[in-house]
Write a protein that holds these residues in place. Structure first.
Motif, PDB file in Angstrom:
ATOM      1  N   SER A   9       0.827  -1.230   0.000  1.00 50.01           N
ATOM      2  CA  SER A   9       0.000   0.000   0.000  1.00 50.01           C
ATOM      3  C   SER A   9       0.855   1.271   0.000  1.00 50.01           C
ATOM      4  O   SER A   9       0.397   2.331   0.409  1.00 50.01           O
ATOM      5  N   LEU A  10       2.100   1.155  -0.477  1.00 47.74           N
ATOM      6  CA  LEU A  10       3.047   2.272  -0.357  1.00 47.74           C
ATOM      7  C   LEU A  10       2.965   3.266  -1.509  1.00 47.74           C
ATOM      8  O   LEU A  10       3.976   3.563  -2.146  1.00 47.74           O
ATOM      9  N   ALA A  11       1.771   3.745  -1.802  1.00 48.39           N
ATOM     10  CA  ALA A  11       1.640   4.809  -2.807  1.00 48.39           C
ATOM     11  C   ALA A  11       0.520   5.741  -2.360  1.00 48.39           C
ATOM     12  O   ALA A  11      -0.443   5.293  -1.738  1.00 48.39           O
ATOM     13  N   PRO A  12       0.651   7.036  -2.661  1.00 51.03           N
ATOM     14  CA  PRO A  12      -0.331   8.018  -2.151  1.00 51.03           C
ATOM     15  C   PRO A  12      -1.782   7.716  -2.517  1.00 51.03           C
ATOM     16  O   PRO A  12      -2.694   8.156  -1.828  1.00 51.03           O
ATOM     17  N   ASP A  13      -2.021   6.928  -3.603  1.00 49.32           N
ATOM     18  CA  ASP A  13      -3.419   6.675  -3.991  1.00 49.32           C
ATOM     19  C   ASP A  13      -3.935   5.347  -3.423  1.00 49.32           C
ATOM     20  O   ASP A  13      -4.983   4.866  -3.836  1.00 49.32           O
ATOM     21  N   ARG A  14      -3.197   4.752  -2.466  1.00 48.10           N
ATOM     22  CA  ARG A  14      -3.587   3.415  -1.993  1.00 48.10           C
ATOM     23  C   ARG A  14      -4.103   3.408  -0.557  1.00 48.10           C
ATOM     24  O   ARG A  14      -3.921   2.427   0.160  1.00 48.10           O
ATOM     25  N   TYR A  15      -4.759   4.481  -0.155  1.00 44.71           N
ATOM     26  CA  TYR A  15      -5.350   4.497   1.201  1.00 44.71           C
ATOM     27  C   TYR A  15      -6.328   3.330   1.408  1.00 44.71           C
ATOM     28  O   TYR A  15      -6.289   2.675   2.458  1.00 44.71           O
ATOM     29  N   PRO A  16      -7.201   3.001   0.414  1.00 39.31           N
ATOM     30  CA  PRO A  16      -8.129   1.873   0.639  1.00 39.31           C
ATOM     31  C   PRO A  16      -7.397   0.560   0.943  1.00 39.31           C
ATOM     32  O   PRO A  16      -7.855  -0.234   1.762  1.00 39.31           O
ATOM     33  N   LEU A  17      -6.236   0.346   0.280  1.00 35.71           N
ATOM     34  CA  LEU A  17      -5.487  -0.893   0.515  1.00 35.71           C
ATOM     35  C   LEU A  17      -4.877  -0.901   1.920  1.00 35.71           C
ATOM     36  O   LEU A  17      -4.893  -1.926   2.610  1.00 35.71           O
ATOM     37  N   THR A  18      -4.379   0.242   2.358  1.00 31.70           N
ATOM     38  CA  THR A  18      -3.779   0.286   3.698  1.00 31.70           C
ATOM     39  C   THR A  18      -4.875   0.098   4.761  1.00 31.70           C
ATOM     40  O   THR A  18      -4.646  -0.531   5.793  1.00 31.70           O
ATOM     41  N   LEU A  19      -6.081   0.595   4.474  1.00 36.32           N
ATOM     42  CA  LEU A  19      -7.207   0.384   5.396  1.00 36.32           C
ATOM     43  C   LEU A  19      -7.582  -1.101   5.428  1.00 36.32           C
ATOM     44  O   LEU A  19      -7.834  -1.670   6.500  1.00 36.32           O
ATOM     45  N   ALA A  20      -7.579  -1.750   4.248  1.00 42.07           N
ATOM     46  CA  ALA A  20      -7.896  -3.186   4.180  1.00 42.07           C
ATOM     47  C   ALA A  20      -6.845  -4.002   4.943  1.00 42.07           C
ATOM     48  O   ALA A  20      -7.169  -4.946   5.679  1.00 42.07           O
ATOM     49  N   ALA A  21      -5.568  -3.626   4.776  1.00 44.31           N
ATOM     50  CA  ALA A  21      -4.475  -4.320   5.474  1.00 44.31           C
ATOM     51  C   ALA A  21      -4.631  -4.177   6.983  1.00 44.31           C
ATOM     52  O   ALA A  21      -4.473  -5.150   7.746  1.00 44.31           O
ATOM     53  N   GLN A  22      -4.991  -2.976   7.403  1.00 45.39           N
ATOM     54  CA  GLN A  22      -5.185  -2.720   8.835  1.00 45.39           C
ATOM     55  C   GLN A  22      -6.386  -3.510   9.352  1.00 45.39           C
ATOM     56  O   GLN A  22      -6.401  -3.962  10.499  1.00 45.39           O
ATOM     57  N   ALA A  23      -7.386  -3.711   8.487  1.00 49.52           N
ATOM     58  CA  ALA A  23      -8.556  -4.510   8.879  1.00 49.52           C
ATOM     59  C   ALA A  23      -8.157  -5.970   9.130  1.00 49.52           C
ATOM     60  O   ALA A  23      -8.675  -6.613  10.049  1.00 49.52           O
ATOM     61  N   VAL A  24      -7.208  -6.497   8.332  1.00 53.82           N
ATOM     62  CA  VAL A  24      -6.725  -7.870   8.545  1.00 53.82           C
ATOM     63  C   VAL A  24      -6.006  -7.957   9.901  1.00 53.82           C
ATOM     64  O   VAL A  24      -6.222  -8.895  10.681  1.00 53.82           O
ATOM     65  N   CYS A  25      -5.179  -6.957  10.199  1.00 55.62           N
ATOM     66  CA  CYS A  25      -4.505  -6.914  11.517  1.00 55.62           C
ATOM     67  C   CYS A  25      -5.531  -6.805  12.641  1.00 55.62           C
ATOM     68  O   CYS A  25      -5.345  -7.366  13.729  1.00 55.62           O
ATOM     69  N   ALA A  26      -6.621  -6.086  12.362  1.00 58.85           N
ATOM     70  CA  ALA A  26      -7.687  -5.917  13.354  1.00 58.85           C
ATOM     71  C   ALA A  26      -8.356  -7.255  13.649  1.00 58.85           C
ATOM     72  O   ALA A  26      -8.693  -7.555  14.798  1.00 58.85           O
ATOM     73  N   VAL A  27      -8.530  -8.084  12.609  1.00 64.47           N
ATOM     74  CA  VAL A  27      -9.117  -9.413  12.818  1.00 64.47           C
ATOM     75  C   VAL A  27      -8.142 -10.279  13.623  1.00 64.47           C
ATOM     76  O   VAL A  27      -8.545 -11.036  14.508  1.00 64.47           O
ATOM     77  N   ALA A  28      -6.842 -10.142  13.332  1.00 58.02           N
ATOM     78  CA  ALA A  28      -5.826 -10.884  14.096  1.00 58.02           C
ATOM     79  C   ALA A  28      -5.948 -10.570  15.584  1.00 58.02           C
ATOM     80  O   ALA A  28      -5.854 -11.458  16.440  1.00 58.02           O
ATOM     81  N   GLN A  29      -6.192  -9.294  15.883  1.00 52.80           N
ATOM     82  CA  GLN A  29      -6.284  -8.855  17.276  1.00 52.80           C
ATOM     83  C   GLN A  29      -7.389  -9.581  18.038  1.00 52.80           C
ATOM     84  O   GLN A  29      -7.263  -9.845  19.228  1.00 52.80           O
ATOM     85  N   VAL A  30      -8.472  -9.937  17.313  1.00 53.16           N
ATOM     86  CA  VAL A  30      -9.596 -10.632  17.951  1.00 53.16           C
ATOM     87  C   VAL A  30      -9.126 -11.971  18.532  1.00 53.16           C
ATOM     88  O   VAL A  30      -9.604 -12.417  19.564  1.00 53.16           O
ATOM     89  N   PHE A  31      -8.163 -12.612  17.851  1.00 53.35           N
ATOM     90  CA  PHE A  31      -7.649 -13.905  18.307  1.00 53.35           C
ATOM     91  C   PHE A  31      -6.506 -13.748  19.318  1.00 53.35           C
ATOM     92  O   PHE A  31      -5.938 -14.731  19.762  1.00 53.35           O
ATOM     93  N   ILE A  32      -6.160 -12.502  19.631  1.00 56.81           N
ATOM     94  CA  ILE A  32      -5.022 -12.252  20.532  1.00 56.81           C
ATOM     95  C   ILE A  32      -5.487 -11.756  21.900  1.00 56.81           C
ATOM     96  O   ILE A  32      -5.065 -12.267  22.938  1.00 56.81           O
ATOM     97  N   LEU A  33      -6.397 -10.778  21.912  1.00 52.25           N
ATOM     98  CA  LEU A  33      -6.717 -10.090  23.169  1.00 52.25           C
ATOM     99  C   LEU A  33      -7.363 -10.966  24.230  1.00 52.25           C
ATOM    100  O   LEU A  33      -7.229 -10.698  25.414  1.00 52.25           O
ATOM    101  N   GLY A  34      -8.055 -12.032  23.802  1.00 50.47           N
ATOM    102  CA  GLY A  34      -8.734 -12.877  24.793  1.00 50.47           C
ATOM    103  C   GLY A  34      -7.843 -13.950  25.402  1.00 50.47           C
ATOM    104  O   GLY A  34      -8.269 -14.681  26.293  1.00 50.47           O
ATOM    105  N   LEU A  35      -6.592 -14.061  24.908  1.00 52.22           N
ATOM    106  CA  LEU A  35      -5.754 -15.185  25.342  1.00 52.22           C
ATOM    107  C   LEU A  35      -5.014 -15.023  26.672  1.00 52.22           C
ATOM    108  O   LEU A  35      -4.708 -16.028  27.301  1.00 52.22           O
ATOM    109  N   PRO A  36      -4.662 -13.800  27.131  1.00 50.68           N
ATOM    110  CA  PRO A  36      -3.827 -13.726  28.348  1.00 50.68           C
ATOM    111  C   PRO A  36      -4.363 -14.518  29.537  1.00 50.68           C
ATOM    112  O   PRO A  36      -3.619 -15.301  30.141  1.00 50.68           O
TER     113      PRO A  36
END
Length: 444
Positions: A102-129
């Motif tokens: 997503s490293l180009a000025p016109d790729r904000y939607p892709l960086t948002l999508a990438a962050q959404a994947v990381c956000a889903v990862a977080q769902v499987f992380i926060l409940g584990l401690p």
């Protein structure tokens, strides 16, 4: 054993490796959460979008969590610790590699999508401690282990405040240089998270060979078909102390998310061009909080005074936020460092307290379910608080936004004071220990 054929309990050496690897990939996930927010003015310039659109790169973590937490908790209970851990670590790596694309000025939607994947990862992380602490650690280590596991996430937020402003200085006149600097940050994160995914595959096992505590041994004897996930949630919502904790935990953690997301905007409003120091203040906030977490974890293992400790920490957070609010615009950055540190110490110190308090008052319900609901509450409050505080900060001043949060923390104090604390898990461990003592003295 002396207690009439009771299950043998032992501590596994592997428990420390499990805790370490989990803490590391949780760290990378939290780093990815805050890496845009602390550079909100830089990324707004790079992608040519508004501050609100950059705030969404942080808020997507909160938005994804709420609908996905129940399926994720069901997965943890039905399919177990190892699969959940691998999903969290794998999605974390996938999101990091998508950001590299997503490293180009016109790729904000892709960086948002990438962050959404990381956000889903977080769902499987926060409940584990609390699950890792219960399944792998002994009764005198469990609160400390939970604090350390939560700590990994906080340390990631700390590094997320510190590193990005250093790696990506604001160069509005040279977009190519900015893209190069951002690429170093993105590729570095992707390589580290991939390595951690492989380590997770090597280190994680479902549970140790022997249960580490009597309460865990009791829980392991319940056949899976006797466990109803829906019934567990119904039981939790009928448990009034838990419902009060659910709201008060959501308020406190939601305030922390909001302050973290908007810190760069608050600081840069009063101290122009101080992006790097805004990051350092964020770091101070989190590192002080990590110290607070460890102290609170050790204190709980030692005293078991869950309600009293939670209430005191809540009141001190309220005072901390008031002081932070009224000293922010004095013109002395050093004052902001100190007040930010005090605020972080109590606010972040509260996070493992809330988890452990919940496990105590809801035993024998699953730790994954109680901590999942706590986190969902935190994300909902976090979204609302970030949107409202962001609006108040932009339209009026950072003070208006912070006073809004102070009012909510005051509500949280009242709710915490109303919680009746019944230490169910502690009483099980204590009861079985007493039986063992009687059995031993009876034998002699």
């Amino acid at each position: 054993s002396a207690g009439g054929g009771r299950v043998e309990t032992r501590l596994s050496r592997r428990r420390l490796a499990v805790l370490a690897v989990f803490s590391c990939y949780s760290l990378v996930n939290a780093f990815q959460w805050i890496q845009y927010s602390i550079l909100s003015n830089v990324f707004a310039g790079f992608y040519g979008v508004s501050f609100t659109q950059i705030d969404w790169l942080s808020m997507v973590y909160m938005v994804a969590y709420v609908p996905l937490i129940l399926p994720a908790t069901w997965l943890l209970d039905a399919r177990g610790l190892r699969l959940t851990a691998l999903l969290g670590a794998g999605l974390n790596g996938l999101g990091a590699w998508l950001k590299c694309a997503s490293l180009a000025p016109d790729r904000y939607p892709l960086t948002l999508a990438a962050q959404a994947v990381c956000a889903v990862a977080q769902v499987f992380i926060l409940g584990l401690p609390s699950r890792i602490a219960s399944v792998w650690f002994g009764p005198t280590e469990v609160s400390t282990a939970c604090a350390v596991a939560v700590l990994g996430n906080q340390l990631g937020t700390a590094i997320g405040f510190l590193l990005p402003p250093v790696l990506v200085p604001n160069t509005p006149n040279d977009i190519d240089l900015m893209a190069h600097n951002i690429s170093i940050m993105f590729y570095g994160t992707a390589i580290v998270s991939t390595l951690l995914f492989f380590l997770t595959g090597v280190v994680f096992e479902e549970k140790p060979k022997y249960p580490p505590s009597h309460s865990q041994a009791v829980q392991q004897t319940v056949p899976p078909e006797d466990y109803s996930y829906k019934q567990s949630i119904i039981n939790l919502f009928k448990n009034i102390p838990f419902v009060l904790l659910l709201i008060s935990y959501g308020i406190m953690t939601g305030v922390f998310y909001s302050v973290s997301t908007l810190l760069n905007q608050m600081i840069v409003t009063h101290y122009e061009g101080e992006e790097v120091n805004a990051g350092r203040i964020g770091l101070t906030l989190v590192v002080a909080g990590m110290v607070g977490s460890i102290i609170c974890g050790l204190w709980l293992d030692y005293t078991k005074t869950y309600k009293q400790t939670t209430l005191i920490v809540y009141i001190l957070s309220f005072i901390g936020l008031l002081v932070f609010t009224f000293t922010l615009d004095l013109g002395y950055l050093i004052v902001v460092f100190v007040t930010g540190g005090v605020l972080g110490f109590f606010m972040t110190g509260y996070l493992p307290l809330g988890f452990e308090f919940a496990v105590e008052i809801t035993y024998p319900e699953s730790e994954g379910t109680s901590s999942g609901l706590l986190n969902a509450s935190a994300q909902i409050f976090g979204i609302v608080f970030t949107l409202v505080q962001g609006k108040l900060t932009t339209n009026y001043s950072p003070r208006a936004g912070n006073l809004f949060l102070c009012a909510w923390i005051f509500v949280g104090i009242i709710l915490t004071a109303l919680i009746k604390s019944d230490l169910r898990r502690h009483n099980v461990n204590l009861g079985i220990m007493n039986l063992d003592v009687k059995a031993v003295s009876g034998d002699s």
